[in-house]
Design a protein around this motif. Structure first.
Motif, PDB file in Angstrom:
ATOM      1  N   GLU A  22      54.486 111.120  95.883  1.00 42.46           N
ATOM      2  CA  GLU A  22      53.952 110.719  97.184  1.00 42.46           C
ATOM      3  C   GLU A  22      54.572 111.593  98.265  1.00 42.46           C
ATOM      4  O   GLU A  22      55.770 111.880  98.232  1.00 42.46           O
ATOM      5  N   SER A  39      49.754 110.902 100.976  1.00 43.23           N
ATOM      6  CA  SER A  39      48.947 110.968  99.770  1.00 43.23           C
ATOM      7  C   SER A  39      49.834 110.691  98.559  1.00 43.23           C
ATOM      8  O   SER A  39      50.984 111.119  98.518  1.00 43.23           O
ATOM      9  N   ASP A  52      44.842 108.565  99.463  1.00 39.68           N
ATOM     10  CA  ASP A  52      45.161 109.188 100.744  1.00 39.68           C
ATOM     11  C   ASP A  52      45.202 108.087 101.788  1.00 39.68           C
ATOM     12  O   ASP A  52      44.364 107.169 101.761  1.00 39.68           O
TER      13      ASP A  52
END
Length: 196
Positions: A22, A39, A52
């Motif tokens: 992430e 994201s 996202d």
């Protein structure tokens, strides 16, 4: 101890529950809040997915808006927009969501970042505990749920604040460790901060 401003970018490596990564970017707002873009890409239980997100926080770290877009396998991307008035009233894709009344935070199943939101907002002293229900967005389920959760601040370890976290619906509890900016360093079984 007050938190320092967040860095421009931060990253986590997922562990145990899933493998993946992430990344989030913080953009300060004129009103003292933040726009956060992030994201997550991961593999979990034989499925691969990408989430996202774009989250807007006010100066008190209350979630005001979030757009969450997820993709998995051959499925088309699914996008959800949640908006909050800062006093605990929510809209999901434009429709009132009374089941989320009283929530001030969003919590993304895919994200280690969102566990920073209630910690900043609550500003708990050592020994204090608070309920922090959140609007919970799962990776592969379009429904936005109410997630009952709590944070209890335990003594710091050096410059790191620590909280005992619990989400009873998942029969899950752990001790979260935060950096000086109030972002998760260690989320046992879920993620650890990637080296800067």
């Amino acid at each position: 101890m007050a938190f320092l401003p967040p860095p421009r970018s931060v990253a986590w490596s997922h562990q145990d529950a899933r493998s993946g990564f992430e990344v989030a970017f913080f953009h300060p707002r004129r009103d003292g809040g933040y726009d956060i873009e992030g994201s997550t890409a991961a593999a979990e239980d034989g499925r691969h997915w990408i989430v996202d997100y774009a989250i807007t926080l006010d100066a008190a770290w209350r979630t005001r808006r979030a757009r969450v877009t997820s993709r998995s396998g051959a499925n088309a991307a699914r996008s959800t927009v949640v908006e909050a008035d800062g006093t605990g009233r929510w809209r999901v894709d434009g429709a009132a969501a009374p089941h989320l009344d009283g929530c001030l935070d969003i919590d993304l199943e895919s994200s280690a970042l969102t566990n920073a939101l209630p910690v900043h907002r609550l500003g708990l002293p050592v020994g204090a505990r608070a309920e922090a229900p959140a609007a919970y967005v799962r990776v592969l389920d379009p429904a936005i749920e109410r997630l009952a959760q709590s944070y209890a601040r335990v003594p710091d370890e050096g410059s790191h604040q620590r909280f005992d976290y619990a989400a009873p619906v998942f029969d899950f509890a752990c001790r979260l460790v935060y950096d000086a900016s109030g972002l998760v360093l260690a989320y046992p079984g879920i993620a650890v901060r990637a080296a800067d």
